[in-house]
Design a protein around this motif. Structure first.
Motif, PDB file in Angstrom:
ATOM      1  N   UNK A  83       0.835  -1.206   0.000  1.00 47.30           N
ATOM      2  CA  UNK A  83       0.000   0.000   0.000  1.00 47.30           C
ATOM      3  C   UNK A  83       0.867   1.252   0.000  1.00 47.30           C
ATOM      4  N   UNK A  84       1.974   1.178   0.744  1.00 42.18           N
ATOM      5  CA  UNK A  84       2.859   2.338   0.775  1.00 42.18           C
ATOM      6  C   UNK A  84       3.505   2.552  -0.606  1.00 42.18           C
ATOM      7  N   UNK A  85       3.890   1.451  -1.257  1.00 42.21           N
ATOM      8  CA  UNK A  85       4.464   1.564  -2.595  1.00 42.21           C
ATOM      9  C   UNK A  85       3.430   2.100  -3.600  1.00 42.21           C
ATOM     10  N   UNK A  86       2.157   1.668  -3.451  1.00 38.27           N
ATOM     11  CA  UNK A  86       1.110   2.159  -4.355  1.00 38.27           C
ATOM     12  C   UNK A  86       0.898   3.662  -4.161  1.00 38.27           C
ATOM     13  N   UNK A  87       1.017   4.088  -2.911  1.00 37.03           N
ATOM     14  CA  UNK A  87       0.814   5.515  -2.654  1.00 37.03           C
ATOM     15  C   UNK A  87       1.979   6.351  -3.179  1.00 37.03           C
ATOM     16  N   UNK A  88       3.151   5.795  -3.191  1.00 38.51           N
ATOM     17  CA  UNK A  88       4.324   6.545  -3.630  1.00 38.51           C
ATOM     18  C   UNK A  88       4.690   6.258  -5.088  1.00 38.51           C
ATOM     19  N   UNK A  89       3.793   5.614  -5.820  1.00 38.50           N
ATOM     20  CA  UNK A  89       4.094   5.306  -7.221  1.00 38.50           C
ATOM     21  C   UNK A  89       4.044   6.593  -8.043  1.00 38.50           C
ATOM     22  N   UNK A  90       4.976   6.753  -9.021  1.00 39.82           N
ATOM     23  CA  UNK A  90       5.063   7.958  -9.836  1.00 39.82           C
ATOM     24  C   UNK A  90       4.653   7.689 -11.288  1.00 39.82           C
ATOM     25  N   UNK A  91       4.779   6.441 -11.644  1.00 39.90           N
ATOM     26  CA  UNK A  91       4.429   6.087 -13.017  1.00 39.90           C
ATOM     27  C   UNK A  91       3.280   5.110 -13.008  1.00 39.90           C
ATOM     28  N   UNK A  92       2.734   4.951 -14.253  1.00 38.49           N
ATOM     29  CA  UNK A  92       1.609   4.024 -14.401  1.00 38.49           C
ATOM     30  C   UNK A  92       2.057   2.600 -14.136  1.00 38.49           C
ATOM     31  N   UNK A  93       3.209   2.262 -14.562  1.00 39.76           N
ATOM     32  CA  UNK A  93       3.701   0.890 -14.370  1.00 39.76           C
ATOM     33  C   UNK A  93       3.937   0.593 -12.890  1.00 39.76           C
ATOM     34  N   UNK A  94       4.511   1.514 -12.169  1.00 37.51           N
ATOM     35  CA  UNK A  94       4.731   1.308 -10.738  1.00 37.51           C
ATOM     36  C   UNK A  94       3.408   1.186  -9.999  1.00 37.51           C
ATOM     37  N   UNK A  95       2.423   1.962 -10.440  1.00 37.53           N
ATOM     38  CA  UNK A  95       1.114   1.878  -9.787  1.00 37.53           C
ATOM     39  C   UNK A  95       0.475   0.524 -10.043  1.00 37.53           C
ATOM     40  N   UNK A  96       0.598   0.036 -11.292  1.00 42.17           N
ATOM     41  CA  UNK A  96       0.016  -1.290 -11.583  1.00 42.17           C
ATOM     42  C   UNK A  96       0.724  -2.379 -10.803  1.00 42.17           C
ATOM     43  N   UNK A  99      -0.416  -2.109  -7.284  1.00 43.81           N
ATOM     44  CA  UNK A  99      -1.800  -2.604  -7.115  1.00 43.81           C
ATOM     45  C   UNK A  99      -1.835  -4.116  -7.126  1.00 43.81           C
ATOM     46  N   UNK A 100      -1.076  -4.724  -8.043  1.00 37.36           N
ATOM     47  CA  UNK A 100      -1.029  -6.196  -8.094  1.00 37.36           C
ATOM     48  C   UNK A 100      -0.437  -6.767  -6.807  1.00 37.36           C
ATOM     49  N   UNK A 101       0.585  -6.079  -6.291  1.00 31.95           N
ATOM     50  CA  UNK A 101       1.191  -6.535  -5.031  1.00 31.95           C
ATOM     51  C   UNK A 101       0.204  -6.439  -3.877  1.00 31.95           C
ATOM     52  N   UNK A 102      -0.629  -5.367  -3.896  1.00 29.89           N
ATOM     53  CA  UNK A 102      -1.643  -5.233  -2.838  1.00 29.89           C
ATOM     54  C   UNK A 102      -2.629  -6.386  -2.908  1.00 29.89           C
TER      55      UNK A 102
END
Length: 377
Positions: A83-96, A99-102
């Motif tokens: 969740x912390x990584x999803x909140x600190x994601x800067x790109x679309x790929x990092x967000x995806x 999200x998958x990790x969550x």
């Protein structure tokens, strides 16, 4: 038909179940009996081993609980990081990717939360304790236990018999001691009664002596002296108080007392009477057969001594008569001359009757006893 078949099957199953329950109950009785004859050392060892197994199971349960708790904490931590990584994601790929990790961590956390803690090892331990190995694996072991128990029982039986014998001996000693003490008590009571009678008689004698001191008529000592003289075959004037005291002293010494010049004649007589009472009391406690046999033996000895003395006296009288006859035969013959002297006839003698008073019986018996003792000497 199907119901009847099912009912029959249920009845069969119930009968088998009852049979199995009876067998289980019988096995439990056998197990209880075997446990009662199992050595205590082996039971202590099994108890220690059982306790060690319980501790091991408890330690393993704690480890499992700790592992499950750590797994839950790791799953929660992974989800939080995702969740912390999803909140600190800067790109679309990092967000995806975040999200998958969550989603993955949430699924893993859900799977972990579904896991339950293992049950405590108490119930499992109870089930395992019933499956423990028995001490008796070989029938010969049970026979050895029986032999040891038999030896112990024989030893205990022997000890019990010895204790019973000792108890019976104590009971026998108690009965004999009680009978002896009762006999001695009875003898002492009789002696006390005789002493009371003797005291009363002595009191009466004291009264008589007090009266005779005021008005002397016939003192008992003079009567005793006359009776002693008559029994000894001598004149009453020839017996003195010194001779009577000497005879009493001889009897006093024969009774087992030490000669003592400070003891008076009356005290000697009192001691002799006391010693005679003791001997009579002791004779009452002895067996009747022994007393009668001893009396017969003493009477036989007395008769033998009297017979010998009588024979000796007859012999001496015979020798004296023979001696007098020889002297008369050897003496010269004197012829009488003249008219013989005529003597006056003696007046008729009156028969004298001696009447003894009742209070003189004791003195006469004492003098007769002293006379017999002097004759035996």
């Amino acid at each position: 038909m199907e119901i009847k078949r099912l009912n029959a099957s249920m009845a069969t199953i119930r009968s088998q179940l009852n049979k199995y329950e009876e067998q289980v109950e019988e096995c439990r009785r056998y197990q209880k009996f075997l446990d009662s004859v199992t050595p205590v050392e082996w039971q202590e060892q099994q108890k220690q081993a059982r306790l060690a197994r319980q501790q091991q199971r408890h330690a393993a349960w704690l480890l499992q609980c700790e592992a499950l708790k750590k797994q839950k904490q790791d799953a929660k931590g992974a989800k939080a990081r995702a969740e912390q990584e999803f909140a600190s994601a800067r790109t679309q790929q990092e967000a995806e990717r975040a999200e998958q990790a969550i989603k993955d961590t949430a699924a893993a956390l859900k799977e972990v939360l579904r896991l339950k803690e293992p049950p405590p090892p108490a119930a499992v331990g109870m089930e395992q304790e019933e499956e423990e190995a028995m001490y008796f694996q070989d029938p010969r072991t049970l026979l050895q236990i029986y032999a040891q128990l038999e030896e112990q029982n024989l030893f205990l039986i022997q000890n019990a018999q010895e204790s019973e014998e000792a108890l019976e001996e104590l009971r026998t000693k108690f009965r004999s001691t009680k009978e002896r003490m009762d006999g001695e008590s009875e003898g002492l009571r009789r002696q006390l009664a005789r002493l009371e009678l003797t005291i009363n008689a002595e009191m009466e004698k004291c009264k008589v002596l007090q009266v005779s001191r005021i008005a002397p008529a016939s003192p008992p000592l003079e009567k005793a002296q006359q009776n002693f003289a008559v029994s000894m075959g001598i004149s009453a004037h020839e017996v003195t108080l010194e001779q009577l005291a000497d005879e009493i002293a001889q009897v006093y010494v024969r009774c087992g007392f030490d000669r003592d010049a400070t003891v008076s004649t009356l005290q000697m007589l009192t001691n002799i009477e006391t010693r005679l009472e003791e001997y009579l009391t002791l004779a009452d406690t002895l067996p009747i057969d022994l007393v009668e046999g001893t009396e017969k033996a003493r009477e036989k000895d007395r008769r033998q001594v009297t017979r010998e003395e009588k024979i000796l006296q007859q012999k001496e009288e015979h020798e004296s008569r023979v001696k007098r006859a020889l002297e008369r035969a050897a003496a010269p013959v004197f012829k009488k001359t003249g008219k013989p002297v005529m003597f006056r006839s003696q007046p008729p003698r009156k028969k004298t009757v001696q009447v003894q008073a009742e209070n003189e019986d004791d003195d006469s018996e004492l003098q007769q006893f002293l006379a017999k003792d002097m004759l035996a000497a």
